[in-house]
Design a protein around this motif. Sequence first.
Motif, PDB file in Angstrom:
ATOM      1  N   PRO A 143     -14.734 -77.581  34.389  1.00  0.00           N
ATOM      2  CA  PRO A 143     -13.846 -77.216  33.282  1.00  0.00           C
ATOM      3  C   PRO A 143     -12.455 -77.807  33.512  1.00  0.00           C
ATOM      4  O   PRO A 143     -12.094 -78.155  34.636  1.00  0.00           O
ATOM      5  N   ALA A 144     -11.695 -77.902  32.457  1.00  0.00           N
ATOM      6  CA  ALA A 144     -10.310 -78.359  32.571  1.00  0.00           C
ATOM      7  C   ALA A 144      -9.556 -77.397  33.482  1.00  0.00           C
ATOM      8  O   ALA A 144      -9.906 -76.212  33.572  1.00  0.00           O
ATOM      9  N   PRO A 145      -8.517 -77.889  34.169  1.00  0.00           N
ATOM     10  CA  PRO A 145      -7.774 -77.016  35.083  1.00  0.00           C
ATOM     11  C   PRO A 145      -7.320 -75.706  34.455  1.00  0.00           C
ATOM     12  O   PRO A 145      -7.456 -74.634  35.059  1.00  0.00           O
ATOM     13  N   LYS A 146      -6.810 -75.767  33.243  1.00  0.00           N
ATOM     14  CA  LYS A 146      -6.317 -74.561  32.571  1.00  0.00           C
ATOM     15  C   LYS A 146      -7.463 -73.588  32.291  1.00  0.00           C
ATOM     16  O   LYS A 146      -7.325 -72.383  32.472  1.00  0.00           O
ATOM     17  N   ASP A 147      -8.613 -74.108  31.857  1.00  0.00           N
ATOM     18  CA  ASP A 147      -9.776 -73.261  31.570  1.00  0.00           C
ATOM     19  C   ASP A 147     -10.334 -72.652  32.854  1.00  0.00           C
ATOM     20  O   ASP A 147     -10.738 -71.483  32.876  1.00  0.00           O
ATOM     21  N   PHE A 148     -10.358 -73.439  33.932  1.00  0.00           N
ATOM     22  CA  PHE A 148     -10.843 -72.938  35.216  1.00  0.00           C
ATOM     23  C   PHE A 148      -9.955 -71.792  35.695  1.00  0.00           C
ATOM     24  O   PHE A 148     -10.448 -70.723  36.063  1.00  0.00           O
ATOM     25  N   ALA A 149      -8.650 -72.000  35.656  1.00  0.00           N
ATOM     26  CA  ALA A 149      -7.701 -70.973  36.105  1.00  0.00           C
ATOM     27  C   ALA A 149      -7.795 -69.711  35.258  1.00  0.00           C
ATOM     28  O   ALA A 149      -7.634 -68.604  35.767  1.00  0.00           O
ATOM     29  N   ALA A 150      -8.088 -69.866  33.969  1.00  0.00           N
ATOM     30  CA  ALA A 150      -8.176 -68.704  33.077  1.00  0.00           C
ATOM     31  C   ALA A 150      -9.341 -67.779  33.449  1.00  0.00           C
ATOM     32  O   ALA A 150      -9.304 -66.590  33.147  1.00  0.00           O
ATOM     33  N   GLY A 151     -10.348 -68.309  34.126  1.00  0.00           N
ATOM     34  CA  GLY A 151     -11.499 -67.506  34.511  1.00  0.00           C
ATOM     35  C   GLY A 151     -11.362 -66.842  35.866  1.00  0.00           C
ATOM     36  O   GLY A 151     -12.298 -66.211  36.352  1.00  0.00           O
ATOM     37  N   LEU A 152     -10.211 -66.979  36.498  1.00  0.00           N
ATOM     38  CA  LEU A 152      -9.979 -66.424  37.830  1.00  0.00           C
ATOM     39  C   LEU A 152      -8.878 -65.383  37.802  1.00  0.00           C
ATOM     40  O   LEU A 152      -7.907 -65.518  37.058  1.00  0.00           O
ATOM     41  N   SER A 153      -9.023 -64.363  38.640  1.00  0.00           N
ATOM     42  CA  SER A 153      -7.924 -63.415  38.813  1.00  0.00           C
ATOM     43  C   SER A 153      -7.965 -62.856  40.227  1.00  0.00           C
ATOM     44  O   SER A 153      -9.032 -62.693  40.813  1.00  0.00           O
ATOM     45  N   ALA A 154      -6.781 -62.600  40.764  1.00  0.00           N
ATOM     46  CA  ALA A 154      -6.651 -62.032  42.106  1.00  0.00           C
ATOM     47  C   ALA A 154      -5.829 -60.757  41.990  1.00  0.00           C
ATOM     48  O   ALA A 154      -4.845 -60.702  41.259  1.00  0.00           O
ATOM     49  N   GLN A 155      -6.266 -59.744  42.712  1.00  0.00           N
ATOM     50  CA  GLN A 155      -5.571 -58.456  42.683  1.00  0.00           C
ATOM     51  C   GLN A 155      -5.449 -57.943  44.110  1.00  0.00           C
ATOM     52  O   GLN A 155      -6.375 -58.074  44.906  1.00  0.00           O
ATOM     53  N   ILE A 156      -4.306 -57.362  44.419  1.00  0.00           N
ATOM     54  CA  ILE A 156      -4.118 -56.781  45.748  1.00  0.00           C
ATOM     55  C   ILE A 156      -4.147 -55.262  45.626  1.00  0.00           C
ATOM     56  O   ILE A 156      -3.556 -54.693  44.715  1.00  0.00           O
ATOM     57  N   ASN A 157      -4.896 -54.639  46.512  1.00  0.00           N
ATOM     58  CA  ASN A 157      -4.973 -53.178  46.560  1.00  0.00           C
ATOM     59  C   ASN A 157      -4.305 -52.734  47.852  1.00  0.00           C
ATOM     60  O   ASN A 157      -4.792 -53.045  48.943  1.00  0.00           O
ATOM     61  N   VAL A 158      -3.203 -52.037  47.726  1.00  0.00           N
ATOM     62  CA  VAL A 158      -2.461 -51.588  48.891  1.00  0.00           C
ATOM     63  C   VAL A 158      -2.968 -50.212  49.281  1.00  0.00           C
ATOM     64  O   VAL A 158      -2.987 -49.293  48.464  1.00  0.00           O
ATOM     65  N   VAL A 159      -3.382 -50.102  50.532  1.00  0.00           N
ATOM     66  CA  VAL A 159      -3.829 -48.811  51.040  1.00  0.00           C
ATOM     67  C   VAL A 159      -2.643 -48.100  51.669  1.00  0.00           C
ATOM     68  O   VAL A 159      -1.605 -48.696  51.921  1.00  0.00           O
ATOM     69  N   ASP A 160      -2.803 -46.825  51.936  1.00  0.00           N
ATOM     70  CA  ASP A 160      -1.749 -46.044  52.568  1.00  0.00           C
ATOM     71  C   ASP A 160      -1.491 -46.593  53.968  1.00  0.00           C
ATOM     72  O   ASP A 160      -2.326 -46.464  54.857  1.00  0.00           O
ATOM     73  N   GLN A 161      -0.348 -47.231  54.151  1.00  0.00           N
ATOM     74  CA  GLN A 161      -0.024 -47.868  55.428  1.00  0.00           C
ATOM     75  C   GLN A 161       0.101 -46.861  56.564  1.00  0.00           C
ATOM     76  O   GLN A 161      -0.107 -47.204  57.720  1.00  0.00           O
ATOM     77  N   THR A 162       0.423 -45.627  56.246  1.00  0.00           N
ATOM     78  CA  THR A 162       0.583 -44.617  57.299  1.00  0.00           C
ATOM     79  C   THR A 162      -0.764 -44.118  57.805  1.00  0.00           C
ATOM     80  O   THR A 162      -0.849 -43.568  58.894  1.00  0.00           O
ATOM     81  N   ALA A 163      -1.823 -44.307  57.025  1.00  0.00           N
ATOM     82  CA  ALA A 163      -3.142 -43.831  57.434  1.00  0.00           C
ATOM     83  C   ALA A 163      -3.729 -44.705  58.542  1.00  0.00           C
ATOM     84  O   ALA A 163      -4.463 -44.233  59.390  1.00  0.00           O
ATOM     85  N   ARG A 164      -3.407 -46.001  58.511  1.00  0.00           N
ATOM     86  CA  ARG A 164      -3.939 -46.919  59.515  1.00  0.00           C
ATOM     87  C   ARG A 164      -2.830 -47.879  59.956  1.00  0.00           C
ATOM     88  O   ARG A 164      -2.922 -49.081  59.716  1.00  0.00           O
ATOM     89  N   PRO A 165      -1.784 -47.384  60.573  1.00  0.00           N
ATOM     90  CA  PRO A 165      -0.647 -48.258  60.869  1.00  0.00           C
ATOM     91  C   PRO A 165      -0.961 -49.383  61.858  1.00  0.00           C
ATOM     92  O   PRO A 165      -0.323 -50.422  61.824  1.00  0.00           O
ATOM     93  N   ILE A 166      -1.939 -49.211  62.710  1.00  0.00           N
ATOM     94  CA  ILE A 166      -2.226 -50.232  63.719  1.00  0.00           C
ATOM     95  C   ILE A 166      -2.930 -51.432  63.111  1.00  0.00           C
ATOM     96  O   ILE A 166      -2.639 -52.573  63.435  1.00  0.00           O
ATOM     97  N   ASN A 167      -3.860 -51.195  62.211  1.00  0.00           N
ATOM     98  CA  ASN A 167      -4.631 -52.307  61.652  1.00  0.00           C
ATOM     99  C   ASN A 167      -4.507 -52.379  60.128  1.00  0.00           C
ATOM    100  O   ASN A 167      -5.446 -52.749  59.453  1.00  0.00           O
ATOM    101  N   TYR A 168      -3.344 -52.041  59.623  1.00  0.00           N
ATOM    102  CA  TYR A 168      -3.109 -52.084  58.179  1.00  0.00           C
ATOM    103  C   TYR A 168      -3.352 -53.488  57.631  1.00  0.00           C
ATOM    104  O   TYR A 168      -2.885 -54.479  58.172  1.00  0.00           O
ATOM    105  N   SER A 169      -4.113 -53.543  56.577  1.00  0.00           N
ATOM    106  CA  SER A 169      -4.362 -54.809  55.904  1.00  0.00           C
ATOM    107  C   SER A 169      -4.660 -54.508  54.435  1.00  0.00           C
ATOM    108  O   SER A 169      -5.549 -53.708  54.146  1.00  0.00           O
TER     109      SER A 169
END
Length: 86
Positions: free
Chosen positions: A29-55
């Motif tokens: 697909p054209a670059p614009k069409d290819f990009a339109a079919g993609l999405s990225a989302q970040i889910n932040v977890v409670d950093q205090t629950a796992r401070p050593i291996n927070y990711s």
Amino acid sequence: HELAGSPTVIEETRQRLIELNAFGEEGAPAPKDFAAGLSAQINVVDQTARPINYSPLITLTVRSDDPELAKTIVNEWAATAIRSVK
């Protein structure tokens, strides 16, 4: 998620998929069409629950009628984003 959604990473992913002939006879697909079919989302977890291996959890979503193509795109997209960090 800004990195995964960056135009550079998305276009590098598209180019790699073209090299792998992932799009088959239909072609890429054209670059614009290819990009339109993609999405990225970040889910932040409670950093205090796992401070050593927070990711944070980054979710990559691909819209495609072909489940195998969607899987290939996600795998290559993730690999490209990881390579760009190094």
